[in-house]
Design a protein around this motif. Structure first.
Motif, PDB file in Angstrom:
ATOM      1  N   ILE A   2       0.851  -1.187   0.000  1.00 26.62           N
ATOM      2  CA  ILE A   2       0.000   0.000   0.000  1.00 26.62           C
ATOM      3  C   ILE A   2       0.889   1.240   0.000  1.00 26.62           C
ATOM      4  O   ILE A   2       1.815   1.359   0.807  1.00 26.62           O
ATOM      5  N   GLU A   3       0.616   2.135  -0.907  1.00 23.10           N
ATOM      6  CA  GLU A   3       1.398   3.367  -0.992  1.00 23.10           C
ATOM      7  C   GLU A   3       0.937   4.358   0.081  1.00 23.10           C
ATOM      8  O   GLU A   3      -0.264   4.509   0.315  1.00 23.10           O
ATOM      9  N   LEU A   4       1.913   5.009   0.704  1.00 24.07           N
ATOM     10  CA  LEU A   4       1.629   5.988   1.752  1.00 24.07           C
ATOM     11  C   LEU A   4       1.954   7.388   1.256  1.00 24.07           C
ATOM     12  O   LEU A   4       3.114   7.704   0.984  1.00 24.07           O
ATOM     13  N   GLY A   5       0.916   8.199   1.120  1.00 21.88           N
ATOM     14  CA  GLY A   5       1.105   9.616   0.825  1.00 21.88           C
ATOM     15  C   GLY A   5       1.043  10.402   2.123  1.00 21.88           C
ATOM     16  O   GLY A   5       0.098  10.255   2.894  1.00 21.88           O
ATOM     17  N   VAL A   6       2.049  11.214   2.375  1.00 25.11           N
ATOM     18  CA  VAL A   6       2.110  11.994   3.614  1.00 25.11           C
ATOM     19  C   VAL A   6       1.748  13.441   3.305  1.00 25.11           C
ATOM     20  O   VAL A   6       2.407  14.107   2.494  1.00 25.11           O
ATOM     21  N   ASN A   7       0.685  13.905   3.945  1.00 22.70           N
ATOM     22  CA  ASN A   7       0.220  15.282   3.755  1.00 22.70           C
ATOM     23  C   ASN A   7       0.959  16.195   4.744  1.00 22.70           C
ATOM     24  O   ASN A   7       0.900  15.990   5.955  1.00 22.70           O
ATOM     25  N   ILE A   8       1.648  17.198   4.203  1.00 23.60           N
ATOM     26  CA  ILE A   8       2.489  18.069   5.037  1.00 23.60           C
ATOM     27  C   ILE A   8       1.854  19.442   5.264  1.00 23.60           C
ATOM     28  O   ILE A   8       2.521  20.365   5.742  1.00 23.60           O
ATOM     29  N   ASP A   9       0.568  19.585   4.982  1.00 20.88           N
ATOM     30  CA  ASP A   9      -0.095  20.879   5.138  1.00 20.88           C
ATOM     31  C   ASP A   9       0.095  21.471   6.535  1.00 20.88           C
ATOM     32  O   ASP A   9       0.319  22.678   6.691  1.00 20.88           O
ATOM     33  N   PRO A  25       7.893  23.143   5.207  1.00 24.68           N
ATOM     34  CA  PRO A  25       7.294  21.903   4.708  1.00 24.68           C
ATOM     35  C   PRO A  25       8.181  21.177   3.705  1.00 24.68           C
ATOM     36  O   PRO A  25       8.041  19.959   3.526  1.00 24.68           O
ATOM     37  N   VAL A  26       9.085  21.885   3.059  1.00 29.36           N
ATOM     38  CA  VAL A  26      10.012  21.234   2.131  1.00 29.36           C
ATOM     39  C   VAL A  26      10.954  20.308   2.893  1.00 29.36           C
ATOM     40  O   VAL A  26      11.234  19.184   2.467  1.00 29.36           O
ATOM     41  N   VAL A  27      11.449  20.770   4.037  1.00 29.42           N
ATOM     42  CA  VAL A  27      12.287  19.923   4.889  1.00 29.42           C
ATOM     43  C   VAL A  27      11.468  18.742   5.424  1.00 29.42           C
ATOM     44  O   VAL A  27      11.942  17.597   5.463  1.00 29.42           O
ATOM     45  N   ALA A  28      10.235  19.014   5.825  1.00 26.20           N
ATOM     46  CA  ALA A  28       9.362  17.941   6.309  1.00 26.20           C
ATOM     47  C   ALA A  28       9.153  16.885   5.234  1.00 26.20           C
ATOM     48  O   ALA A  28       9.122  15.674   5.533  1.00 26.20           O
ATOM     49  N   GLU A  33      10.128  11.380   3.225  1.00 24.35           N
ATOM     50  CA  GLU A  33      10.691  10.437   2.260  1.00 24.35           C
ATOM     51  C   GLU A  33      11.643   9.469   2.959  1.00 24.35           C
ATOM     52  O   GLU A  33      11.616   8.257   2.712  1.00 24.35           O
ATOM     53  N   GLN A  34      12.488   9.991   3.834  1.00 25.02           N
ATOM     54  CA  GLN A  34      13.432   9.139   4.558  1.00 25.02           C
ATOM     55  C   GLN A  34      12.712   8.126   5.440  1.00 25.02           C
ATOM     56  O   GLN A  34      13.218   7.031   5.687  1.00 25.02           O
ATOM     57  N   GLY A  35      11.529   8.496   5.916  1.00 24.37           N
ATOM     58  CA  GLY A  35      10.743   7.601   6.756  1.00 24.37           C
ATOM     59  C   GLY A  35       9.971   6.551   5.979  1.00 24.37           C
ATOM     60  O   GLY A  35       9.398   5.642   6.573  1.00 24.37           O
ATOM     61  N   GLY A  36       9.927   6.665   4.655  1.00 28.09           N
ATOM     62  CA  GLY A  36       9.258   5.659   3.840  1.00 28.09           C
ATOM     63  C   GLY A  36       8.044   6.134   3.081  1.00 28.09           C
ATOM     64  O   GLY A  36       7.291   5.309   2.544  1.00 28.09           O
ATOM     65  N   ALA A  37       7.807   7.432   2.997  1.00 27.24           N
ATOM     66  CA  ALA A  37       6.661   7.943   2.231  1.00 27.24           C
ATOM     67  C   ALA A  37       6.824   7.614   0.755  1.00 27.24           C
ATOM     68  O   ALA A  37       7.914   7.749   0.190  1.00 27.24           O
ATOM     69  N   ASP A  38       5.728   7.202   0.141  1.00 29.10           N
ATOM     70  CA  ASP A  38       5.722   6.944  -1.299  1.00 29.10           C
ATOM     71  C   ASP A  38       5.302   8.170  -2.090  1.00 29.10           C
ATOM     72  O   ASP A  38       5.461   8.207  -3.318  1.00 29.10           O
ATOM     73  N   GLY A  39       4.755   9.157  -1.392  1.00 26.38           N
ATOM     74  CA  GLY A  39       4.325  10.385  -2.045  1.00 26.38           C
ATOM     75  C   GLY A  39       4.166  11.482  -1.015  1.00 26.38           C
ATOM     76  O   GLY A  39       4.015  11.220   0.175  1.00 26.38           O
ATOM     77  N   ILE A  40       4.208  12.715  -1.502  1.00 27.56           N
ATOM     78  CA  ILE A  40       4.016  13.883  -0.650  1.00 27.56           C
ATOM     79  C   ILE A  40       2.788  14.630  -1.154  1.00 27.56           C
ATOM     80  O   ILE A  40       2.708  15.002  -2.335  1.00 27.56           O
ATOM     81  N   THR A  41       1.837  14.844  -0.248  1.00 29.56           N
ATOM     82  CA  THR A  41       0.588  15.528  -0.574  1.00 29.56           C
ATOM     83  C   THR A  41       0.570  16.909   0.064  1.00 29.56           C
ATOM     84  O   THR A  41       1.008  17.077   1.205  1.00 29.56           O
ATOM     85  N   PHE A  42       0.063  17.896  -0.676  1.00 29.34           N
ATOM     86  CA  PHE A  42      -0.039  19.255  -0.150  1.00 29.34           C
ATOM     87  C   PHE A  42      -1.176  19.964  -0.867  1.00 29.34           C
ATOM     88  O   PHE A  42      -1.420  19.746  -2.046  1.00 29.34           O
ATOM     89  N   HIS A  43      -1.887  20.800  -0.124  1.00 30.46           N
ATOM     90  CA  HIS A  43      -3.120  21.429  -0.601  1.00 30.46           C
ATOM     91  C   HIS A  43      -2.901  22.925  -0.750  1.00 30.46           C
ATOM     92  O   HIS A  43      -2.715  23.633   0.244  1.00 30.46           O
ATOM     93  N   LEU A  44      -2.931  23.399  -1.975  1.00 32.39           N
ATOM     94  CA  LEU A  44      -2.850  24.839  -2.233  1.00 32.39           C
ATOM     95  C   LEU A  44      -4.264  25.400  -2.209  1.00 32.39           C
ATOM     96  O   LEU A  44      -4.967  25.417  -3.215  1.00 32.39           O
ATOM     97  N   ARG A  45      -4.680  25.864  -1.049  1.00 31.60           N
ATOM     98  CA  ARG A  45      -6.024  26.411  -0.903  1.00 31.60           C
ATOM     99  C   ARG A  45      -6.097  27.819  -1.487  1.00 31.60           C
ATOM    100  O   ARG A  45      -5.105  28.550  -1.534  1.00 31.60           O
TER     101      ARG A  45
END
Length: 241
Positions: A2-9, A25-28, A33-45
């Motif tokens: 299962i792919e894990l997308g991590v939302n950094i909002d 959030p760029v550092v986060a 990624e180092q922790g194993g995230a398969d994707g990075i999610t972020f919401h431009l409201r």
């Protein structure tokens, strides 16, 4: 897997509380990624309450896993997405008074606007998903628009307990079957945490979960890399049993 997308909002939420430059959030994202995230999610409201235009540009340039940009069916925001070209664009509803996204996108009630947004994004070479409640007419409309994935809104499941939670899980399972039958990828997210994630992750052919608040909250205590690694270990066990 299962792919894990991590939302950094919410990393950006903390930064914007002081209108300063940290935490970044760029550092986060790099630590996720180092922790194993398969994707990075972020919401431009549209109201820019957390993620800013600069974040989008830098994240898409620096993230080495896939990027998933959440956005409303807003022409100006679609312009930004088409210019920077994330891997995925997730179309969501937005309300200025809401604390966070409170429900799925209404495709049937706003089809023309959603269809225009989907076409523009796909013409730019971006994969498109829709954030939907587990309702058959909405999923059917998504399939007709030719989107690549549906992300099921798991908030009602996450916010209930006991028999009501079981009923909500059954709704998600039925919607997931409809999504898979239509040939779309099955994603899910909203309100998932280290305790309630397992039944959703175990739904047949679940491809991706996007999780933010729980991981960022845990990261305050143990650090981003370890918080993501803990969630990664939970999801890896789902397919191992």
């Amino acid at each position: 897997m299962i792919e894990l997308g991590v939302n950094i909002d919410h990393v950006a939420t903390v930064r914007q509380a002081r209108r300063t430059y940290e935490p970044d959030p760029v550092v986060a994202a790099a630590l996720a990624e180092q922790g194993g995230a398969d994707g990075i999610t972020f919401h431009l409201r549209e109201d820019r309450r957390h993620i800013q235009d600069r974040d989008v540009e830098v994240l898409i340039k620096t993230v080495t896993v896939k990027t998933n940009l959440e956005l409303a069916c807003d022409e100006a925001t679609i312009d930004i997405a088409c210019r920077h070209r994330p891997t995925w664009a997730l179309l969501v509803p937005e309300g200025r008074q809401e604390v966070t996204t409170e429900g799925g996108l209404d495709v049937t009630g706003g089809r023309d606007r959603v269809e225009r947004s989907v076409k523009r994004l796909k013409d730019a070479g971006i994969l498109v998903s829709l954030f939907l409640d587990p309702e058959a007419p909405q999923i059917e409309a998504a399939a007709e628009l030719g989107v690549d994935a549906v992300e099921l809104h798991t908030g009602p499941y996450a916010n209930t307990t006991g028999p009501e939670r079981d009923a909500q899980l059954q709704r998600l399972a039925a919607a997931g079957q409809q999504i898979r039958t239509a040939g779309m990828r099955l994603h899910a997210g909203h309100g998932l945490n280290y305790v309630n994630v397992r039944p959703v992750a175990a739904l047949p052919e679940m491809v991706e979960l996007n999780i933010g608040h729980a991981i960022v909250s845990r990261a305050v205590m143990v650090g981003m890399r370890e918080a993501v690694a803990e969630m990664r270990r939970i999801l890896d066990l789902i397919r191992a049993v």
